[in-house]
Design a protein around this motif. Structure first.
Motif, PDB file in Angstrom:
ATOM      1  N   GLY A 130      -1.166 -38.594  34.348  1.00 11.33           N
ATOM      2  CA  GLY A 130      -1.277 -37.324  35.087  1.00 11.33           C
ATOM      3  C   GLY A 130      -0.781 -36.108  34.342  1.00 11.33           C
ATOM      4  O   GLY A 130      -0.357 -36.180  33.071  1.00 11.33           O
ATOM      5  N   GLN A 131      -0.614 -34.867  35.136  1.00  7.60           N
ATOM      6  CA  GLN A 131      -0.153 -34.028  34.473  1.00  7.60           C
ATOM      7  C   GLN A 131       1.545 -33.860  34.370  1.00  7.60           C
ATOM      8  O   GLN A 131       2.211 -34.838  34.912  1.00  7.60           O
ATOM      9  CB  GLN A 131      -0.381 -32.478  35.274  1.00  7.60           C
ATOM     10  N   THR A 132       2.029 -33.144  33.738  1.00 10.43           N
ATOM     11  CA  THR A 132       3.396 -32.601  33.690  1.00 10.43           C
ATOM     12  C   THR A 132       4.273 -32.290  34.614  1.00 10.43           C
ATOM     13  O   THR A 132       5.365 -32.724  34.694  1.00 10.43           O
ATOM     14  CB  THR A 132       3.649 -31.713  32.349  1.00 10.43           C
ATOM     15  N   ALA A 133       3.402 -31.663  35.822  1.00 16.60           N
ATOM     16  CA  ALA A 133       4.173 -31.547  36.778  1.00 16.60           C
ATOM     17  C   ALA A 133       3.413 -31.597  38.157  1.00 16.60           C
ATOM     18  O   ALA A 133       2.255 -31.208  38.009  1.00 16.60           O
ATOM     19  CB  ALA A 133       4.867 -29.867  36.724  1.00 16.60           C
ATOM     20  N   PRO A 134       3.797 -31.848  39.132  1.00 15.79           N
ATOM     21  CA  PRO A 134       3.127 -32.192  40.234  1.00 15.79           C
ATOM     22  C   PRO A 134       2.437 -30.727  40.800  1.00 15.79           C
ATOM     23  O   PRO A 134       2.945 -29.704  40.687  1.00 15.79           O
ATOM     24  CB  PRO A 134       3.990 -32.426  41.473  1.00 15.79           C
ATOM     25  N   ASN A 135       1.358 -30.920  41.407  1.00 15.68           N
ATOM     26  CA  ASN A 135       0.490 -29.666  42.046  1.00 15.68           C
ATOM     27  C   ASN A 135      -0.573 -30.133  42.748  1.00 15.68           C
ATOM     28  O   ASN A 135      -1.467 -30.601  42.364  1.00 15.68           O
ATOM     29  CB  ASN A 135      -0.119 -28.909  40.690  1.00 15.68           C
ATOM     30  N   LEU A 184      -5.697 -28.788  34.672  1.00 17.65           N
ATOM     31  CA  LEU A 184      -6.023 -29.992  34.032  1.00 17.65           C
ATOM     32  C   LEU A 184      -7.075 -29.979  32.919  1.00 17.65           C
ATOM     33  O   LEU A 184      -7.214 -30.304  31.693  1.00 17.65           O
ATOM     34  CB  LEU A 184      -6.772 -30.923  35.344  1.00 17.65           C
ATOM     35  N   GLU A 185      -7.739 -28.711  33.316  1.00 20.18           N
ATOM     36  CA  GLU A 185      -9.094 -28.350  32.049  1.00 20.18           C
ATOM     37  C   GLU A 185      -8.705 -27.454  31.198  1.00 20.18           C
ATOM     38  O   GLU A 185      -9.240 -27.448  30.046  1.00 20.18           O
ATOM     39  CB  GLU A 185     -10.270 -27.709  33.017  1.00 20.18           C
ATOM     40  N   ARG A 186      -7.774 -26.726  31.231  1.00 17.91           N
ATOM     41  CA  ARG A 186      -7.073 -25.638  30.528  1.00 17.91           C
ATOM     42  C   ARG A 186      -6.024 -26.481  29.481  1.00 17.91           C
ATOM     43  O   ARG A 186      -6.085 -26.254  28.144  1.00 17.91           O
ATOM     44  CB  ARG A 186      -6.183 -24.568  30.909  1.00 17.91           C
ATOM     45  N   ALA A 187      -5.310 -27.361  29.963  1.00 14.84           N
ATOM     46  CA  ALA A 187      -4.430 -28.344  29.324  1.00 14.84           C
ATOM     47  C   ALA A 187      -3.352 -27.840  28.333  1.00 14.84           C
ATOM     48  O   ALA A 187      -3.524 -28.261  27.455  1.00 14.84           O
ATOM     49  CB  ALA A 187      -5.256 -29.296  28.607  1.00 14.84           C
ATOM     50  N   ALA A 188      -2.767 -26.692  28.991  1.00 17.14           N
ATOM     51  CA  ALA A 188      -1.913 -25.856  27.891  1.00 17.14           C
ATOM     52  C   ALA A 188      -0.940 -25.335  28.783  1.00 17.14           C
ATOM     53  O   ALA A 188      -0.722 -24.005  28.635  1.00 17.14           O
ATOM     54  CB  ALA A 188      -2.882 -24.986  26.884  1.00 17.14           C
ATOM     55  N   TYR A 222       0.523 -37.475  42.936  1.00 15.98           N
ATOM     56  CA  TYR A 222       0.796 -37.203  41.570  1.00 15.98           C
ATOM     57  C   TYR A 222       0.126 -38.107  40.733  1.00 15.98           C
ATOM     58  O   TYR A 222      -1.125 -37.860  40.409  1.00 15.98           O
ATOM     59  CB  TYR A 222       2.169 -36.895  41.706  1.00 15.98           C
ATOM     60  N   GLY A 223       0.950 -38.907  40.297  1.00 17.11           N
ATOM     61  CA  GLY A 223       0.352 -40.144  39.331  1.00 17.11           C
ATOM     62  C   GLY A 223      -0.841 -40.559  39.858  1.00 17.11           C
ATOM     63  O   GLY A 223      -1.194 -40.886  40.810  1.00 17.11           O
ATOM     64  N   ASN A 224      -1.473 -41.168  38.777  1.00 15.37           N
ATOM     65  CA  ASN A 224      -2.876 -41.520  38.870  1.00 15.37           C
ATOM     66  C   ASN A 224      -3.290 -42.706  37.910  1.00 15.37           C
ATOM     67  O   ASN A 224      -2.620 -42.863  36.984  1.00 15.37           O
ATOM     68  CB  ASN A 224      -3.901 -40.528  38.807  1.00 15.37           C
ATOM     69  N   ALA A 225      -4.371 -43.166  38.079  1.00 15.42           N
ATOM     70  CA  ALA A 225      -5.151 -43.899  36.948  1.00 15.42           C
ATOM     71  C   ALA A 225      -6.127 -43.354  36.060  1.00 15.42           C
ATOM     72  O   ALA A 225      -6.935 -42.623  36.809  1.00 15.42           O
ATOM     73  CB  ALA A 225      -5.420 -45.142  37.410  1.00 15.42           C
ATOM     74  N   THR A 230       2.871 -41.116  31.520  1.00 16.56           N
ATOM     75  CA  THR A 230       2.100 -40.966  30.645  1.00 16.56           C
ATOM     76  C   THR A 230       1.072 -39.789  30.673  1.00 16.56           C
ATOM     77  O   THR A 230       0.538 -39.542  31.609  1.00 16.56           O
ATOM     78  CB  THR A 230       0.900 -42.199  30.624  1.00 16.56           C
ATOM     79  N   ASP A 231       1.356 -38.717  30.251  1.00 15.41           N
ATOM     80  CA  ASP A 231       0.746 -37.490  30.002  1.00 15.41           C
ATOM     81  C   ASP A 231      -0.630 -37.575  29.588  1.00 15.41           C
ATOM     82  O   ASP A 231      -1.034 -38.227  28.794  1.00 15.41           O
ATOM     83  CB  ASP A 231       1.298 -36.411  29.049  1.00 15.41           C
ATOM     84  N   TYR A 232      -1.444 -37.308  30.656  1.00 15.81           N
ATOM     85  CA  TYR A 232      -3.084 -37.542  30.568  1.00 15.81           C
ATOM     86  C   TYR A 232      -3.626 -37.182  28.973  1.00 15.81           C
ATOM     87  O   TYR A 232      -4.498 -37.631  28.488  1.00 15.81           O
ATOM     88  CB  TYR A 232      -3.810 -37.092  31.589  1.00 15.81           C
ATOM     89  N   ARG A 233      -2.955 -36.022  28.450  1.00 20.16           N
ATOM     90  CA  ARG A 233      -3.543 -35.256  27.358  1.00 20.16           C
ATOM     91  C   ARG A 233      -3.168 -36.253  26.125  1.00 20.16           C
ATOM     92  O   ARG A 233      -3.585 -36.124  25.232  1.00 20.16           O
ATOM     93  CB  ARG A 233      -2.752 -33.936  27.202  1.00 20.16           C
TER      94      ARG A 233
END
Length: 426
Positions: free
Chosen positions: A128-133, A143-147, A352-355, A389-392
């Motif tokens: 997932g992402q680095t912080a919950p949202n 997620l789509e900007r990824a920065a 938050y976390g996902n597959a 694991t960072d999705y990126r």
């Protein structure tokens, strides 16, 4: 990108294309960017043959919008806290398929079991992402900007296309939507298409040949404008040729007759048509299940959604065949997962976390990747599955090993390629 039309809008809402309008857009955004917008919005867009030959994998990004529950798809059956947290909707161990001592696949994913066993379908858990949202809009934008933490406003896929040297709008397509996905936002040309068979220049008909008019309109224009115009007319010709031939999926593949099935069918047509495709984006929505989630049986909400997803993915892989899938990697993303504990409405709230699901000839499948943090209370993040694991990082490994991008930091500026072998090098 300028919004020059919309299918289904009233006639007075449509913008008339004129050379003056396109010249104005070109002055503001650059000719290639202007025509990327023209091709993405005024047309129900399609790809033509790319100028250069790309030798990496076609990256297919499947967005499971609404917040996919990875804990139901890739079930942590070895963690007793899973069953304690979901007494009404947990998938019984006896119904799980595939998997290993820690995880099992939801039974609705049965169409993908052959690919799991063949090692071309796998997953990453606790990604997932680095912080919950928990905001759909904000989380998907991030997620789509990824920065995060940077001033970048482009989409990560746009940065990838720039890194791969994409020069044509025919090399990246968002299928099922006229507007290119936000993940493609930026200077690299990209297209949005509803479908191959609906590709047309608005107003083009036998007694009103808009495509021919467009060609004549730019016949004497500077190369910076006439070149993109030729790309548009060439893409129309390419699409017309593809649409003229009735498409029969190979290998006995049968796509579900829904938005996802039709979109993946068109992606397969583009890949097999050698259209120069580098990447495609496809959406699958309605994963936001706050209530009536259901148990793991036919007729229940989550079961049937997973079944349609598996059916579409299996048809896509079967249609392309082993040879075709050797040059394709499909990865799923979602803005967030669902909470570990079921709510009082028999559903799951934002988590938050996902597959992440992975499908392709280069995928190290038949296994669940990632470090499992556990579902015990002390391991959760405010009641949610933690992200280990960072999705990126997953996508970065795909970009480096399968797409041939040496500098993944140009796409994900603060992420190192640290995942543990989710794909094999080409």
């Amino acid at each position: 990108m300028p919004d020059l039309s919309c299918d289904g809008c009233a006639d007075d809402q449509r913008t008339t294309m004129t050379r003056r309008r396109v010249l104005g857009n070109a002055a503001a955004a650059g000719a290639a960017g202007a025509f990327a917008g023209l091709a993405g919005d005024l047309l129900s867009t399609q790809l033509a043959f790319a100028a250069g030959r790309y030798t990496g994998d076609v990256l297919v990004v499947l967005s499971l919008r609404g917040g996919f529950d990875g804990l139901s798809a890739i079930v942590p059956a070895g963690d007793p806290a899973y069953y304690a947290a979901r007494p009404g909707i947990a998938v019984p161990k006896a119904q799980l398929i595939g998997g290993d001592s820690r995880f099992g696949l939801h039974p609705a994913l049965a169409p993908l079991l052959p690919f799991w066993k063949a090692g071309t379908f796998g997953a990453v858990q606790a990604a997932g992402q680095t912080a919950p949202n928990r905001s759909h809009f904000s989380a998907m934008e991030q997620l789509e900007r990824a920065a995060p933490g940077t001033s970048m406003r482009t989409g990560w896929l746009d940065r990838l296309l720039g890194g791969l040297g994409a020069t044509s709008p025919m090399q990246a397509v968002s299928v099922g939507s006229m507007m290119p996905a936000r993940v493609m936002a930026g200077p690299a040309p990209a297209l949005g298409m509803k479908s191959i068979d609906e590709f047309a220049l608005y107003g083009d008909q036998k007694d009103q040949p808009m495509a021919d008019t467009l060609a004549k309109l730019y016949a004497g224009a500077p190369t910076v404008l006439s070149g993109p115009a030729r790309q548009v007319t060439t893409s129309l010709a390419t699409t017309k040729a593809l649409a003229a031939k009735p498409y029969q999926p190979a290998g006995g593949a049968v796509y579900p007759d829904d938005t996802l099935g039709r979109a993946l069918r068109d992606v397969a047509r583009l890949i097999k048509g050698n259209a120069g495709l580098m990447s495609a984006c496809v959406d699958s929505g309605d994963w936001d299940m706050h209530e009536n989630f259901g148990i793991a049986e036919t007729g229940k909400r989550m079961h049937d959604k997973l079944a349609k997803l598996a059916e579409a993915l299996a048809a896509f892989a079967t249609d392309l065949g082993p040879a075709g899938m050797k040059r394709v990697t499909l990865v799923t993303v979602s803005e967030f997962g669902r909470r570990v504990r079921e709510n009082g409405s028999g559903g799951l709230d934002h988590g938050y976390g996902n597959a992440m699901l992975l499908l392709g000839g280069g995928v190290v499948g038949g296994k669940v990747h990632g470090r499992w943090p556990g579902l015990g209370e002390r391991h959760l993040v405010d009641g949610d599955l933690a992200v280990t694991t960072d999705y990126r990082a997953v996508i970065a490994e795909i970009l480096r090993k399968r797409c041939g991008l040496a500098n993944t930091r140009s796409v994900f500026p603060d992420v190192r390629t640290t995942t543990s072998g989710v794909v094999r090098p080409r």
